[in-house]
Design a protein around this motif. Structure first.
Motif, PDB file in Angstrom:
ATOM      1  N   LEU A   1       0.826  -1.208   0.000  1.00 41.97           N
ATOM      2  CA  LEU A   1       0.000   0.000   0.000  1.00 41.97           C
ATOM      3  C   LEU A   1       0.863   1.262   0.000  1.00 41.97           C
ATOM      4  N   LEU A   2       2.001   1.182   0.678  1.00 43.73           N
ATOM      5  CA  LEU A   2       2.868   2.356   0.774  1.00 43.73           C
ATOM      6  C   LEU A   2       3.831   2.452  -0.398  1.00 43.73           C
ATOM      7  N   GLY A   3       3.703   1.542  -1.329  1.00 47.80           N
ATOM      8  CA  GLY A   3       4.553   1.619  -2.517  1.00 47.80           C
ATOM      9  C   GLY A   3       5.947   1.071  -2.313  1.00 47.80           C
ATOM     10  N   LEU A   4       6.140   0.248  -1.266  1.00 46.99           N
ATOM     11  CA  LEU A   4       7.463  -0.337  -1.054  1.00 46.99           C
ATOM     12  C   LEU A   4       7.522  -1.706  -1.733  1.00 46.99           C
ATOM     13  N   PRO A   5       8.690  -2.064  -2.260  1.00 43.17           N
ATOM     14  CA  PRO A   5       8.793  -3.353  -2.948  1.00 43.17           C
ATOM     15  C   PRO A   5       8.620  -4.548  -2.018  1.00 43.17           C
ATOM     16  N   LYS A   6       9.073  -4.415  -0.767  1.00 46.63           N
ATOM     17  CA  LYS A   6       9.021  -5.525   0.186  1.00 46.63           C
ATOM     18  C   LYS A   6       8.966  -4.947   1.586  1.00 46.63           C
ATOM     19  N   ILE A   7       8.835  -5.829   2.566  1.00 43.07           N
ATOM     20  CA  ILE A   7       8.940  -5.372   3.949  1.00 43.07           C
ATOM     21  C   ILE A   7      10.319  -4.742   4.151  1.00 43.07           C
TER      22      ILE A   7
ATOM     23  N   PHE B   1       4.565  15.921   4.802  1.00 47.21           N
ATOM     24  CA  PHE B   1       4.741  14.471   4.716  1.00 47.21           C
ATOM     25  C   PHE B   1       3.959  13.890   3.535  1.00 47.21           C
ATOM     26  N   PHE B   2       2.674  14.315   3.431  1.00 50.89           N
ATOM     27  CA  PHE B   2       1.860  13.720   2.360  1.00 50.89           C
ATOM     28  C   PHE B   2       2.287  14.189   0.978  1.00 50.89           C
ATOM     29  N   THR B   3       2.730  15.469   0.903  1.00 53.14           N
ATOM     30  CA  THR B   3       3.217  15.947  -0.397  1.00 53.14           C
ATOM     31  C   THR B   3       4.420  15.121  -0.843  1.00 53.14           C
ATOM     32  N   LEU B   4       5.338  14.940   0.100  1.00 50.65           N
ATOM     33  CA  LEU B   4       6.519  14.141  -0.221  1.00 50.65           C
ATOM     34  C   LEU B   4       6.116  12.752  -0.669  1.00 50.65           C
ATOM     35  N   PHE B   5       5.167  12.196   0.063  1.00 53.66           N
ATOM     36  CA  PHE B   5       4.705  10.844  -0.224  1.00 53.66           C
ATOM     37  C   PHE B   5       4.152  10.764  -1.642  1.00 53.66           C
ATOM     38  N   ALA B   6       3.349  11.786  -1.991  1.00 52.84           N
ATOM     39  CA  ALA B   6       2.751  11.795  -3.321  1.00 52.84           C
ATOM     40  C   ALA B   6       3.825  12.003  -4.390  1.00 52.84           C
ATOM     41  N   LEU B   7       4.779  12.911  -4.071  1.00 54.34           N
ATOM     42  CA  LEU B   7       5.845  13.190  -5.048  1.00 54.34           C
ATOM     43  C   LEU B   7       6.714  11.969  -5.310  1.00 54.34           C
ATOM     44  N   SER B   8       6.784  11.109  -4.312  1.00 48.15           N
ATOM     45  CA  SER B   8       7.689   9.975  -4.460  1.00 48.15           C
ATOM     46  C   SER B   8       7.091   8.877  -5.323  1.00 48.15           C
ATOM     47  N   SER B   9       5.975   9.193  -5.971  1.00 51.94           N
ATOM     48  CA  SER B   9       5.258   8.133  -6.687  1.00 51.94           C
ATOM     49  C   SER B   9       6.131   7.423  -7.718  1.00 51.94           C
ATOM     50  N   SER B  10       7.138   8.180  -8.248  1.00 55.97           N
ATOM     51  CA  SER B  10       7.966   7.521  -9.259  1.00 55.97           C
ATOM     52  C   SER B  10       8.758   6.370  -8.652  1.00 55.97           C
ATOM     53  N   GLY B  11       8.928   6.413  -7.325  1.00 63.07           N
ATOM     54  CA  GLY B  11       9.661   5.332  -6.684  1.00 63.07           C
ATOM     55  C   GLY B  11       8.778   4.162  -6.325  1.00 63.07           C
TER      56      GLY B  11
ATOM     57  N   ALA C   1       6.580   5.901   6.924  1.00 64.63           N
ATOM     58  CA  ALA C   1       5.189   5.578   7.239  1.00 64.63           C
ATOM     59  C   ALA C   1       5.082   4.133   7.689  1.00 64.63           C
ATOM     60  N   TYR C   2       5.824   3.261   7.044  1.00 62.62           N
ATOM     61  CA  TYR C   2       5.782   1.845   7.406  1.00 62.62           C
ATOM     62  C   TYR C   2       6.270   1.656   8.840  1.00 62.62           C
ATOM     63  N   ILE C   3       7.377   2.305   9.181  1.00 57.98           N
ATOM     64  CA  ILE C   3       7.930   2.172  10.539  1.00 57.98           C
ATOM     65  C   ILE C   3       6.912   2.678  11.558  1.00 57.98           C
ATOM     66  N   ILE C   4       6.266   3.826  11.219  1.00 53.66           N
ATOM     67  CA  ILE C   4       5.295   4.392  12.158  1.00 53.66           C
ATOM     68  C   ILE C   4       4.118   3.432  12.324  1.00 53.66           C
ATOM     69  N   ILE C   5       3.588   2.938  11.213  1.00 52.39           N
ATOM     70  CA  ILE C   5       2.395   2.092  11.299  1.00 52.39           C
ATOM     71  C   ILE C   5       2.717   0.772  11.977  1.00 52.39           C
TER      72      ILE C   5
ATOM     73  N   PRO D   1      16.201   7.197  -2.106  1.00 50.61           N
ATOM     74  CA  PRO D   1      15.688   8.284  -1.275  1.00 50.61           C
ATOM     75  C   PRO D   1      14.223   8.604  -1.550  1.00 50.61           C
ATOM     76  N   LEU D   2      13.762   8.281  -2.756  1.00 52.56           N
ATOM     77  CA  LEU D   2      12.366   8.585  -3.086  1.00 52.56           C
ATOM     78  C   LEU D   2      11.405   7.801  -2.213  1.00 52.56           C
ATOM     79  N   LEU D   3      11.849   6.705  -1.678  1.00 50.27           N
ATOM     80  CA  LEU D   3      10.942   5.863  -0.898  1.00 50.27           C
ATOM     81  C   LEU D   3      10.975   6.217   0.589  1.00 50.27           C
ATOM     82  N   ILE D   4      11.692   7.288   0.957  1.00 53.98           N
ATOM     83  CA  ILE D   4      11.815   7.634   2.378  1.00 53.98           C
ATOM     84  C   ILE D   4      10.444   7.812   3.051  1.00 53.98           C
TER      85      ILE D   4
END
Lengths: 437, 392
Positions: free
Chosen positions: A58-64, B12-22, A85-89, A77-80
């Protein structure tokens, strides 16, 4: 900083604390007993085990995220945000919720447990801890390898702390002890259970290997303990820098000896061990080492080592047999280093003398002095922190070797004896329920 | 003050949305290849060369739009990890790449110290691994999933001994090697055996050793010079080669010096200078006077990174090409990583007459290549000149 600016800064900081509710959160975390932390992590691990993959998706991560998201954050870095969010949840939310809503109940349960005899509840806690670790590590083999090597690092750090922290001698021979343990334990298991070119046919069927493995480890430990006499006896008359040089020489002697012994494979190393050091085995040995080393340092001889460290002549005058103290302490610490070496060899399933060089020694020193001298908790913290940091920062390549030393320098400036130095390790205090507030 | 928390959430959410390419939703199937390289530690140059070569290879693949399997192109991703030139790190890195990143094959580690334990990991997870540079027989022994890109020491040692006999007809040799390092030690032994087989017992008149990081070799070299040997064999790495050869020349050694494939680094000449001119060594390829695809590779690499690629680069390149060939030969890319790995391994084992920059090669059932070695003479301009090719 000018006082005025500092005041505004401080006020802002206070405000922020109020806004985010740090104080409140910290408040109910401080009321949580050890059992509460275990329950919190247990729920986190269960959540990760059951729906971790879905959350990650859901968070767009490839794996856990395997090591609390560090690797993902540094590599991509794009997946930061997703990793955070994953760590928080998955981790922070269950922990906070447990702390917020169940602290009272868990405290009552902890109080009930606390009334049982200490060995009983300690074992209960350990089993609970192991279950959590097992589920957490079971999700990825990478976690298992990292954990195993971290546990081994804990044993090594503790055993070096006995000599360098509790007895105050600067010994550089630890990797030598480790090498002795690794080679003796490997030789035993190779002779008994492996068909290989060094020792020929296996003598026993391999299903016996897990049962006889502890004996191999103990043989490795004893070999290391006997080897340590070569350092312990000169230590009667030398201290400080001179002992450091003697012990360093011992390390090089062991290394050269193995390099020149063709029977043990020489510089080519020795391979083919069965992967006998699985997670439960390493965990049990680590717990054993913490328990026994803690008993050792709090016993009479442990106090004697402290006396030797602080003033040898005075200790002698107070009827402490300093020679016996030194021999026993060296042999004891070397035994555990040997056991750690044996476990290390059976995690990698390959040993070679080059592994037990100056680099490894520097690593162990870093863990001891980072965590804190003369302290069991410090050693555990040092070993875990160093191993996790070194694993988490791996994607930075060269910069990793800038960041870790800088942290080390800062620690040495602000806490010269290490993070948690000179603290007694009291399991009863750690597991006690927290008072109602 | 609620504003601040609002702002934080918004950021946080803006960053999250921007990171969509990842994000990885709905992403296509990717072929992942792991590179296990010593980027920090004792041999950083080897790691750097591995990394550079891999990047150059990826450039090619990206230009072609990916690797083609059964008429369809799939994008490729390299997972480059640092093993710090340590055995336990190499094991951790291999475990991570195989279980976490799900790479289809691993290239590396380079030196045997890391390749032996890492090979054990790869084999237990049934993942094909090619070590480009590891010459220790244990790396691939009894491990069907582990391959290597270079010839072995049991071939190189005798080959050198035979070369000297045929070329010069010498009968007395001296060997100086590092007893604490597995590669020089193994090679010295194989050379001694073969030499004594050719010329009789005791024909290696001086067999001297030292320990890693020694810098003064005068006592060993004096013994060697006094022993009446006609050729000196030094199977050492480039940093030691420079010291040994210089000291040997200063002490008056004028006869030929012989080296092994570890001399093949560009650093050898930088450190050793004119003292090394005229020396012979065996290697995987010669950079000066190369032809065909080898020359093409060297020119491209030199243009991109502005230094001449050494044997690590060439072997890594060939290993990557071998992996590529095995992947291209898949009947389909199923996305089921276990099945794909199994098929890649099968294809790798079947590769015959592969044309690489280090010569043609085929794999034996053990995963070791059968390929020719090259004898190089260091010219008076400091170049590695092709002298002779020796095939098994």
């Amino acid at each position: 900083m000018q006082p005025r600016y500092f005041a505004t800064f401080y006020l802002n900081y206070k405000n922020m604390k109020r806004i985010i509710g740090f104080k409140k959160i910290l408040g109910f975390f401080s009321a949580m007993p050890a059992l509460g932390w275990l329950f919190g992590f247990f729920s986190a691990v269960i959540i990760e085990y059951l729906i971790g993959n879905n959350i990650a998706w859901l968070l767009g991560l490839p794996k856990i995220p395997v090591l609390f998201g560090f690797l993902i954050m540094l590599k991509k870095p794009l997946l930061i945000p997703g990793a955070l969010a994953y760590i928080i949840i998955v981790y922070l939310l269950p922990l906070t919720l447990t702390a917020r809503f169940f602290s009272g109940k868990i405290n009552k349960l902890a109080a009930k447990l606390y009334k049982l005899p200490p060995p009983v509840y300690t074992v209960f806690y350990l089993i609970f801890l192991y279950i959590i670790i097992d589920i957490w590590a079971g999700m990825s083999d990478y976690r298992i390898v990292t954990l195993k090597l971290t546990f081994i690092a804990i044993i090594l750090t503790l055993s070096l702390n006995v000599i360098n922290g509790y007895m105050g001698e600067f010994s550089c021979s630890h990797t030598g002890f480790m090498a002795l343990g690794a080679y003796f334990a490997s030789t035993v298991t190779l002779i008994l259970f492996t068909n290989d070119k060094l020792f020929g046919e296996a003598l026993l069927p391999s299903y016996l290997a897990p049962f006889l493995f502890p004996i191999a480890l103990i043989i490795g430990g004893i070999a290391a303990a006997l080897g340590s006499l070569l350092v312990a006896i000169p230590s009667f008359r030398t201290r400080g820098d001179y002992l450091a040089i003697i012990s360093l020489a011992f390390m090089f002697i062991v290394k050269s000896l193995i390099e020149n012994l063709e029977v043990l494979g020489g510089a080519r190393g020795m391979g083919g061990q069965h992967p006998l050091a699985n997670l439960p085995t390493v965990f049990i040995w680590t717990i054993l080492s913490i328990w026994i080393i803690n008993n050792f340092v709090t016993s009479i001889i442990g106090k004697a080592t402290n006396a030797v460290r602080d003033n040898e002549t005075a200790a002698n005058a107070m009827t402490i047999n300093t020679r016996r103290t030194k021999i026993v302490t060296f042999m004891f610490a070397a035994f555990w280093a040997g056991v750690a070496g044996g476990l290390f060899a059976h995690v990698l399933c390959y040993v070679n003398p080059g592994t037990f060089g100056i680099k490894k020694l520097a690593e162990i020193f870093t863990m001891v002095y980072f965590g804190g001298l003369n302290s069991i908790v410090g050693s555990i913290i040092g070993a875990v922190a160093f191993n996790l940091a070194s694993e988490a920062l791996r994607p930075l390549e060269l910069f990793k070797w800038i960041i870790i030393p800088v942290i080390m320098i800062l620690i040495m400036i602000y806490r010269p004896t290490g993070l948690v130095a000179f603290k007694e390790f009291d399991i009863k205090k750690i597991l006690a329920p927290k008072g109602d507030k | 003050m609620k504003k601040l928390s609002l702002i934080l959430t918004a950021i946080f959410f803006t960053l999250f949305a921007l990171s969509s390419s990842g994000w990885c939703w709905g992403k296509k199937k990717i072929i992942k290849i792991g590179i296990n390289a010593p980027i920090t530690g004792d041999i950083p140059k080897v790691g750097e060369n591995t990394k550079n070569t891999a990047k150059m290879w990826l450039e090619d693949i990206e230009k072609a739009g990916g690797i083609e399997i059964a008429g369809k192109k799939y994008p490729v991703e390299l997972v480059i990890e640092d093993n710090e030139a340590q055995a336990e790190s190499a094991v951790k890195v291999n475990t991570k790449m195989i279980t976490e990143d799900e790479v289809i094959t691993v290239i590396g580690p380079q030196s045997s110290k890391q390749a032996i334990p890492a090979g054990g990991v790869a084999d237990s997870y049934a993942t094909p691994m090619i070590s480009p540079w590891s010459t220790n027989p244990d790396t691939t022994k009894d491990r069907p999933y582990v391959f290597r890109g270079c010839f072995l020491d049991p071939f190189q040692g005798p080959m050198l001994a035979n070369f000297v006999k045929e070329e010069f007809g010498f009968t007395k040799a001296a060997v100086l090697y590092d007893v604490a390092s597995d590669y020089p030690k193994g090679l010295a032994e194989y050379f001694k055996q073969a030499w004594e087989k050719n010329n009789g017992e005791g024909s290696v008149v001086s067999y001297e050793s030292f320990t890693t990081k020694d810098a003064d070799f005068s006592s060993q070299l004096t013994k060697i010079i006094n022993s009446g040997a006609e050729v000196l064999f030094v199977p050492q790495y480039y940093n030691e080669v420079a010291l040994i050869v210089k000291q040997a020349r200063e002490l008056g050694w004028k006869k030929p010096i012989l080296g092994s494939d570890s001399w093949g680094s560009s650093e050898t000449i930088t450190l050793c200078g004119s003292d090394c001119y005229g020396a012979f060594f065996s290697t995987h390829y010669a950079s000066a006077g190369a032809e065909g695809i080898t020359k093409e590779f060297i020119d491209r690499y030199k243009k991109k990174y502005s230094y001449v690629p050494d044997d690590v680069c060439a072997l890594t390149w060939d290993s990557l090409k071998l992996a590529q060939k095995a992947i291209e030969a898949l009947v389909e890319f199923s996305g089921d990583i276990k099945k794909d790995r199994e098929n890649v391994k099968k294809n790798l084992a079947e590769i015959a007459n592969f044309e690489g920059v280090t010569g043609n090669m085929s794999f034996t059932p053990d995963g070791d290549p059968v390929k020719c070695a090259i004898i190089v003479k260091i010219s008076d301009a400091g170049e590695f000149r092709f002298y002779k090719s020796v095939c098994p």
